[in-house]
Scaffold this active site. Structure first.
Site, PDB file in Angstrom:
ATOM      1  CG  ASP A  47      -0.274  -0.159   2.526  1.00 34.09           C
ATOM      2  OD1 ASP A  47       0.868  -0.655   2.577  1.00 34.09           O
ATOM      3  OD2 ASP A  47      -0.878   0.219   3.551  1.00 34.09           O
ATOM      4  NE  ARG A  48       5.686   2.756   4.140  1.00 35.15           N
ATOM      5  CZ  ARG A  48       6.875   2.707   4.719  1.00 35.15           C
ATOM      6  NH1 ARG A  48       7.355   1.538   5.167  1.00 35.15           N
ATOM      7  NH2 ARG A  48       7.594   3.801   4.849  1.00 35.15           N
TER       8      ARG A  48
END
Length: 245
Positions: free
Chosen positions: A98-99
């Site tokens: 997700d980062r």
């Protein structure tokens, strides 16, 4: 049609796009309240492909099983296709997908420029993308809502509260207001401190984009945030799928 799913620790966010890239349906499902079945994704049967960005392995397996049962082909970011960033983390395997996807989404908004993505989710992450398309790293702290739940659990006399708008100049004179005030400004102040450090550390300017479930509550108290994009990770996921080799 393409169905994009961002599977976090707390919520599943989804985005259904037609063949021209227009949004047909978007939203989220709280994981604690959702038992996935074929009926969960009945509305997504029109999709020709499902792409998933996940930091929740067990629920991802569950979703893949359900989607497979209704005949939807699934591709998972980082496993079946790469994220179009050069990952400069010391151990790239440690980085939550997700980062990376948030930085890809921010680079769509500011092509060729430096970006910092603040993701206000279960954790609060501050993620740095260079103008050259590199993921450099960033900071990880406790999420604002996670902190609110934790303090209510550990301190029996303190109630559970939800974050909301506050008057930053006020002196709260009752407990619920005091908690909302303290939790929100603590979250905002911590991110401001991190951003200030990045401004000193980096020799190029950057844009700050906020995303995640608490972004619309916390980001207005942070002057450096230029945009709030709740579906930033999903857009990064879609872009990563389209950019695959």
């Amino acid at each position: 049609m393409l169905l994009a799913l961002s599977l976090g620790n707390t919520n599943l966010r989804y985005l259904l796009l037609d063949d021209g890239g227009a949004d047909i349906r978007r939203g989220y499902m709280p994981l604690a309240e959702t038992q996935f079945s074929e009926r969960t994704f009945e509305w997504g049967r029109r999709a020709s492909r499902v792409v998933i960005g996940s930091v929740n392995p067990s629920r991802c397996v569950e979703i893949e099983r359900v989607l497979g049962a209704i005949g939807l082909p699934v591709s998972v970011a980082g496993r079946d296709f790469e994220v179009p960033l050069r990952n400069r983390y010391r151990d790239p395997r440690e980085v939550g997908i997700d980062r990376l996807l948030g930085v890809v989404g921010a680079r769509q908004l500011f092509p060729g420029e430096g970006v910092v993505v603040v993701d206000f989710g279960t954790a609060t992450t501050v993620n740095v993308g260079s103008p050259e398309g590199e993921f450099l790293g960033g900071a990880i702290g406790i999420g604002a809502t996670t902190a609110a739940l934790a303090i209510a659990e550990r301190a029996p006399r303190l109630p559970r509260v939800e974050l909301g708008p506050i008057d930053e100049t006020a002196v709260p004179d009752e407990t619920r207001a005091a908690l909302r005030h303290g939790l929100l400004l603590q979250a905002a102040g911590g991110v401001e401190r991190i951003i200030a450090g990045l401004q000193r550390a980096l020799d190029w300017p950057f844009h700050v984009v906020a995303t995640g479930g608490d972004a619309e509550r916390v980001a207005p108290s942070i002057a450096a945030v230029e945009r709030v994009e709740p579906d930033l990770v999903l857009h990064g996921l879609v872009e990563s799928w389209r950019a695959r080799g």
